[in-house]
Design a protein around this motif. Sequence first.
Motif, PDB file in Angstrom:
ATOM      1  N   GLU A  25       0.833  -1.186   0.000  1.00 57.05           N
ATOM      2  CA  GLU A  25       0.000   0.000   0.000  1.00 57.05           C
ATOM      3  C   GLU A  25       0.877   1.250   0.000  1.00 57.05           C
ATOM      4  OE1 GLU A  25       0.980  -2.082   2.837  1.00 57.05           O
ATOM      5  OE2 GLU A  25      -1.076  -2.234   3.488  1.00 57.05           O
ATOM      6  N   GLU A  26       0.285   2.379  -0.407  1.00 51.00           N
ATOM      7  CA  GLU A  26       1.038   3.627  -0.470  1.00 51.00           C
ATOM      8  C   GLU A  26       1.192   4.276   0.887  1.00 51.00           C
ATOM      9  OE1 GLU A  26      -0.640   6.268  -3.323  1.00 51.00           O
ATOM     10  OE2 GLU A  26      -0.248   4.916  -5.004  1.00 51.00           O
ATOM     11  N   SER A  27       0.276   4.008   1.791  1.00 53.86           N
ATOM     12  CA  SER A  27       0.399   4.572   3.129  1.00 53.86           C
ATOM     13  C   SER A  27      -0.035   3.524   4.146  1.00 53.86           C
ATOM     14  CB  SER A  27      -0.433   5.846   3.271  1.00 53.86           C
ATOM     15  OG  SER A  27      -1.799   5.574   3.120  1.00 53.86           O
ATOM     16  N   VAL A  28       0.562   3.611   5.315  1.00 50.27           N
ATOM     17  CA  VAL A  28       0.284   2.667   6.386  1.00 50.27           C
ATOM     18  C   VAL A  28       0.416   3.414   7.712  1.00 50.27           C
ATOM     19  CG1 VAL A  28       2.688   1.858   6.505  1.00 50.27           C
ATOM     20  CG2 VAL A  28       0.858   0.379   7.282  1.00 50.27           C
ATOM     21  N   ARG A  29      -0.394   3.023   8.677  1.00 46.26           N
ATOM     22  CA  ARG A  29      -0.302   3.655  10.001  1.00 46.26           C
ATOM     23  C   ARG A  29       1.020   3.271  10.661  1.00 46.26           C
ATOM     24  NH1 ARG A  29      -5.488   4.091  13.537  1.00 46.26           N
ATOM     25  NH2 ARG A  29      -4.002   3.242  15.021  1.00 46.26           N
ATOM     26  N   LEU A  30       1.538   4.179  11.492  1.00 44.62           N
ATOM     27  CA  LEU A  30       2.812   3.915  12.147  1.00 44.62           C
ATOM     28  C   LEU A  30       2.753   2.669  13.023  1.00 44.62           C
ATOM     29  CD1 LEU A  30       5.715   4.608  12.763  1.00 44.62           C
ATOM     30  CD2 LEU A  30       4.891   6.116  14.589  1.00 44.62           C
TER      31      LEU A  30
END
Length: 102
Positions: A25-30
């Motif tokens: 994915e392009e973004s992920v939660r920390l």
Amino acid sequence: MPMITIADEVTGAPKGPEWTLEVFEESVRLDELIRRRTFLEIAESGADVDPQERTRVALDAFRRNGFVVLVDDRQVTALDEKVRLNAGSRVTFLKLVPLVGG
């Protein structure tokens, strides 16, 4: 699917281990990124450790400022913050060492 580099560093010490990780994915939660990094380390070490427990310990350490996370040299400060990842992104887990006498 982009490959990112995950690195461990300690202030004032030689560079620690590095891993590459494929992200989907392009973004992920920390908090999810910390979980993946923890699972990766356990898998590569072959240690007989509960990855869920190690993740809980790592998340607690982050909350207590035991380490900071830098993504492409930008500090991420909240566990629920979405981190944007690109091919070649570098995620650094920087362990903070208290000053002597301070």
